[in-house]
Enzyme design. Structure first.
Site, PDB file in Angstrom:
ATOM      1  N   ASP A 198       0.622  -1.151   0.167  1.00 57.95           N
ATOM      2  CA  ASP A 198      -0.503   0.192  -0.136  1.00 57.95           C
ATOM      3  C   ASP A 198       1.390   1.342   0.103  1.00 57.95           C
ATOM      4  O   ASP A 198       0.260   2.167   0.876  1.00 57.95           O
ATOM      5  CB  ASP A 198      -0.713  -0.447   1.192  1.00 57.95           C
ATOM      6  CG  ASP A 198      -1.533   0.986   1.400  1.00 57.95           C
ATOM      7  OD1 ASP A 198      -2.056   1.517   0.370  1.00 57.95           O
ATOM      8  OD2 ASP A 198      -2.187   1.191   2.717  1.00 57.95           O
ATOM      9  N   GLU A 447       3.832  -8.031   7.692  1.00 59.00           N
ATOM     10  CA  GLU A 447       2.785  -8.693   7.046  1.00 59.00           C
ATOM     11  C   GLU A 447       2.605  -9.414   6.004  1.00 59.00           C
ATOM     12  O   GLU A 447       2.061 -10.188   4.642  1.00 59.00           O
ATOM     13  CB  GLU A 447       1.796  -7.612   6.341  1.00 59.00           C
ATOM     14  CG  GLU A 447       0.851  -6.178   7.391  1.00 59.00           C
ATOM     15  CD  GLU A 447      -0.273  -5.688   7.333  1.00 59.00           C
ATOM     16  OE1 GLU A 447      -0.923  -6.564   6.577  1.00 59.00           O
ATOM     17  OE2 GLU A 447      -1.125  -5.496   7.999  1.00 59.00           O
ATOM     18  N   TYR A 500      -6.687  -3.098  12.560  1.00 61.37           N
ATOM     19  CA  TYR A 500      -7.434  -2.521  12.183  1.00 61.37           C
ATOM     20  C   TYR A 500      -8.811  -2.605  12.153  1.00 61.37           C
ATOM     21  O   TYR A 500      -9.731  -2.814  11.595  1.00 61.37           O
ATOM     22  CB  TYR A 500      -7.013  -2.459  10.717  1.00 61.37           C
ATOM     23  CG  TYR A 500      -6.042  -1.203  10.322  1.00 61.37           C
ATOM     24  CD1 TYR A 500      -5.515  -0.274  10.307  1.00 61.37           C
ATOM     25  CD2 TYR A 500      -4.788  -2.204   9.880  1.00 61.37           C
ATOM     26  CE1 TYR A 500      -4.592   1.067  10.322  1.00 61.37           C
ATOM     27  CE2 TYR A 500      -3.416  -2.064   9.820  1.00 61.37           C
ATOM     28  CZ  TYR A 500      -3.787  -0.369   9.564  1.00 61.37           C
ATOM     29  OH  TYR A 500      -2.494   0.142   9.696  1.00 61.37           O
ATOM     30  N   GLU A 536       1.094  -1.545  14.428  1.00 61.30           N
ATOM     31  CA  GLU A 536      -0.179  -1.151  13.529  1.00 61.30           C
ATOM     32  C   GLU A 536      -1.802  -0.888  14.163  1.00 61.30           C
ATOM     33  O   GLU A 536      -2.276  -1.738  14.130  1.00 61.30           O
ATOM     34  CB  GLU A 536       0.196  -0.945  11.685  1.00 61.30           C
ATOM     35  CG  GLU A 536       1.285  -1.135  11.304  1.00 61.30           C
ATOM     36  CD  GLU A 536       1.578  -0.988   9.902  1.00 61.30           C
ATOM     37  OE1 GLU A 536      -0.466  -1.663   9.151  1.00 61.30           O
ATOM     38  OE2 GLU A 536       2.362  -1.455   8.909  1.00 61.30           O
TER      39      GLU A 536
HETATM   40  C1  GCB Z   1      -1.469  -2.623   6.587  1.00 58.59           C
HETATM   41  C2  GCB Z   1       0.068  -2.011   5.608  1.00 58.59           C
HETATM   42  C3  GCB Z   1       0.405  -0.807   5.532  1.00 58.59           C
HETATM   43  C4  GCB Z   1      -0.575  -0.266   5.074  1.00 58.59           C
HETATM   44  C5  GCB Z   1      -2.241   0.006   5.872  1.00 58.59           C
HETATM   45  C6  GCB Z   1      -3.249   0.491   6.023  1.00 58.59           C
HETATM   46  O1  GCB Z   1      -1.671  -3.749   7.317  1.00 58.59           O
HETATM   47  O2  GCB Z   1       0.885  -3.138   6.577  1.00 58.59           O
HETATM   48  O3  GCB Z   1       1.471  -0.799   4.428  1.00 58.59           O
HETATM   49  O4  GCB Z   1      -0.613   0.574   4.225  1.00 58.59           O
HETATM   50  O5  GCB Z   1      -2.297  -1.441   6.317  1.00 58.59           O
HETATM   51  O6  GCB Z   1      -3.798   1.781   5.671  1.00 58.59           O
HETATM   52  O7  GCB Z   1      -4.220   0.045   4.914  1.00 58.59           O
END
Ligand code: GCB
Length: 631
Positions: A198, A447, A500, A536
């Site tokens: 990403d 990841e 997330y 994250e």
């Molecule tokens: C993740 C990735 C990261 C992305 C992020 C997102 O898990 O490690 O590279 O930018 O999510 O914002 O989706």
């Protein structure tokens, strides 16, 4: 196989012909009384390899000035080539591009019998380099430096030419991975690059290009590890590798001086292990330790080792290496710096800014470190690849702890070929950053698809490999796979997890966060008996979008989602195995074009222009409060 894939494999084939000895050092070029450094940064000729991706090789563009092969444009180095011009063809180019530049080498360098090295800080992703039509260098993994002694290829006192072919193609066997897709368009078939990571696939000569000189026998590499005694004596164990060979009867002598951070000679003794003084221990009385930001009133304290190598016939070689004295330890529940538990208040980040892309820029780096300190953070992860050495220098000097990540992101399609490149990227990273006090952990992946059965033996091999190079720092990774199916965490010393909640999972429902995070972190620890940190979490917010009550993409929603995580982190901190929190992301950044992104990823607490969102003030309040409680 498509022409471009063939072209990517061509890079790999030629690498067998021109490989630098892997035992050679990669010290950052520093001027001294014995070394001159000449920058080749500036405007270079630039040309896309079109319409035939292999035209540059077929017509042997490296044999003449690029401007004589056809129309060229001027491209700044360092920078990514993608966003400098408004031309979409350049931005979205897949395959080879060519650069060249002419430069003078003074006749005095030959008279003084210097060796001349050519060094690239990084080229994404594969590069071949010719000097005056001779192929001299070949490097395949982006984000990492490579160099070679090119004395024999130079014309002293005259004009020289350097030509670079750069290939940005990513395949299943490159690090990072990608794939090519053929599509049909109104104007005919076209190959496009696809990838799952990403961030925008920036390419080009991203960091500085240097020529630097050394004497014939020279300091090639230095290895230091540090410790201290209870009565305040700082210990620096050192090992110096020299390059060049001695003629018979010639002797070598190495001497060391320690300077404090005001460049004043310290009180120290050296106990050498060998006659030449190439390895041994340096003892510094009343040593000042390297501490992270806000853990001490003088964070990031750096000494300088002044290393002087003399041999019978040649000029001395002098190299000054910055060194911080600190220890790192970890247990099943804690991470300790100088025997004091450290809690990571940090970020995931990117090397990213508008116009220059991933091009190294001192003004931007200065601003970023000022913001990191303003917000009260003490750490970040170099997601998802090694950052510029100049950026790492700031981390050393400001006491910012770095989780140093190799360029393996979204690892999938495990193969022996991939494993070889993955471990090569780690070997090059560790060789580059091994002496940095700021580097506290090696991150071996972000990841990866760690629920695939091949992931077990693959990551076991990666972890064992890293331990053969460094046993003093823990290994970590940022895991997104579900805890029950993950096969990677067992091979790590410290577990990082990305999650997330209330964003990709149940967006809008921040009420799920606290219990889920508390639960999951506890389970990672219970399953593996290792320290855990959150690598994250976060939410996109569009700067200036305000909604009351909060709604996804608003600044209010990002703040609310953070608050719910903070509650979980506060509970976890009382549980004694949770060692830190790193929000995703420091600043908004560019990504591939997708309908789920508005001009890129907007999870930054700062915008791409480094203006604070509401979340920046919210995080600042927390990080300073944590610093006051803990440090
Ligand atoms: C993740 C990735 C990261 C992305 C992020 C997102 O898990 O490690 O590279 O930018 O999510 O914002 O989706």
């Amino acid at each position: 196989m498509s022409a471009i894939m063939w072209c990517a494999s061509l890079m790999v084939c030629v690498s067998a012909l021109v490989t630098c000895a892997s035992t050679a050092g990669i010290l950052y070029p520093r001027e001294s009384e014995s070394r001159e450094v000449k920058s080749l940064d500036g405007m270079w000729n630039f040309r896309l390899s079109l319409p035939d991706p292999l035209v540059g090789f077929k017509e042997r563009w490296y044999m003449k000035d690029l401007s004589k092969t056809g129309p060229v444009i001027q491209m700044p180095v360092p920078s990514s080539y993608n966003d400098v011009m408004v031309d979409k063809k350049i931005r979205d180019h897949v395959g080879l591009v060519w650069y060249d530049k002419s430069f003078f080498v003074p006749e005095s360098w030959r008279q003084q019998g210097y060796r001349v090295f050519l060094r690239f800080g990084s080229v994404n992703y594969a590069a071949q380099v010719w000097v005056n039509t001779h192929l001299v260098l070949n490097h395949e993994i982006g984000h990492l430096p490579f160099q070679r002694d090119i004395t024999a290829n130079l014309k002293f006192g005259r004009l020289n030419r350097i030509t670079v072919a750069v290939d940005n193609v990513l395949l299943a066997t490159t690090v990072p991975q990608g794939s090519l897709q053929n599509i049909s368009t109104n104007t005919g078939p076209k190959t496009i690059q696809t990838y799952t990571f990403d961030f925008f696939n920036y390419a080009g000569i991203h960091r500085s290009v240097f020529l630097y000189t050394t004497p014939i026998v020279y300091i090639d590499d230095v290895d230091v590890t540090t410790n201290y005694t209870e009565d305040g004596v700082g210990l620096i164990k050192y090992k110096i590798q020299y390059g060049g060979s001695l003629s018979s009867g010639e002797t070598l002598n190495c001497s060391i001086t320690v300077l404090n951070n005001e460049n004043v000679r310290e009180k120290f003794t050296v106990i050498a292990d060998d006659e030449e003084g190439l390895s041994g221990i340096i003892k510094i009385e009343n040593a000042k330790l390297w501490w992270p930001y806000l853990m001490h009133e003088e964070p990031g304290y750096m000494y300088t080792l002044e290393i002087r190598l003399s041999n019978t016939w040649n000029l001395d070689d002098v190299y000054r290496l910055p060194v911080g004295i600190r220890t790192i330890k970890w247990t099943n529940t804690a991470f300790l710096i100088n025997n004091k538990p450290a809690y990571l208040r940090g970020f995931g980040r990117h090397e990213d800014s508008d116009i220059r892309g991933k091009g190294m820029d001192y003004a931007l780096v200065t601003r970023d470190y000022d913001l990191i300190k303003w917000i009260g953070a003490n750490s970040y992860r170099t997601s998802h690849y090694p950052y510029a050495e100049e950026i790492m220098d700031f981390a050393d000097r400001h006491g910012i702890m770095i989780v140093d990540e190799c360029p393996s992101v979204d690892t999938d399609n495990y193969s022996d070929k991939l494993l070889k490149k993955h471990t090569t990227s780690l070997a090059e990273l560790i060789k580059r950053d091994k002496n940095r006090p700021s580097v506290i952990m090696w991150s071996i992946a972000n990841e990866p698809r760690s629920n695939h059965k091949e992931a077990d033996s693959y990551f076991k091999s990666v972890a064992i490999f890293v331990k053969t190079l460094d046993v003093l720092r823990p290994i970590t990774a940022a895991i997104a796979t579900d805890l029950d199916t993950d096969l990677l965490a067992q091979h790590l010393d410290i577990i990082g997890f990305n999650r997330y909640n209330a964003w990709y999972t149940l967006p809008g429902h921040t009420e799920i966060i606290q219990s889920r995070i508390e639960d999951e972190a506890a389970k990672w620890h219970a399953k593996h008996n290792k320290p855990v940190f959150m690598t994250e979490y976060g939410a996109d917010s569009y700067a200036g979008l305000h909604m009351n009550p909060s709604f996804v993409w608003s600044e209010e929603y990002q703040v609310e989602l953070m608050s719910e995580h903070f509650k979980a982190f506060d509970t976890l901190r009382t549980k004694n195995f949770f060692i830190g929190e790193m929000i995703w992301n420091f600043a908004d950044f560019k990504t591939e074009q997708t309908v789920t992104r508005v001009g890129g990823n907007k999870k930054g607490v700062f915008t791409r222009q480094r203006e604070p969102k509401s979340s920046a003030y919210h995080l600042r309040k927390r990080y300073w409060a944590l610093a006051n409680q803990l440090d």
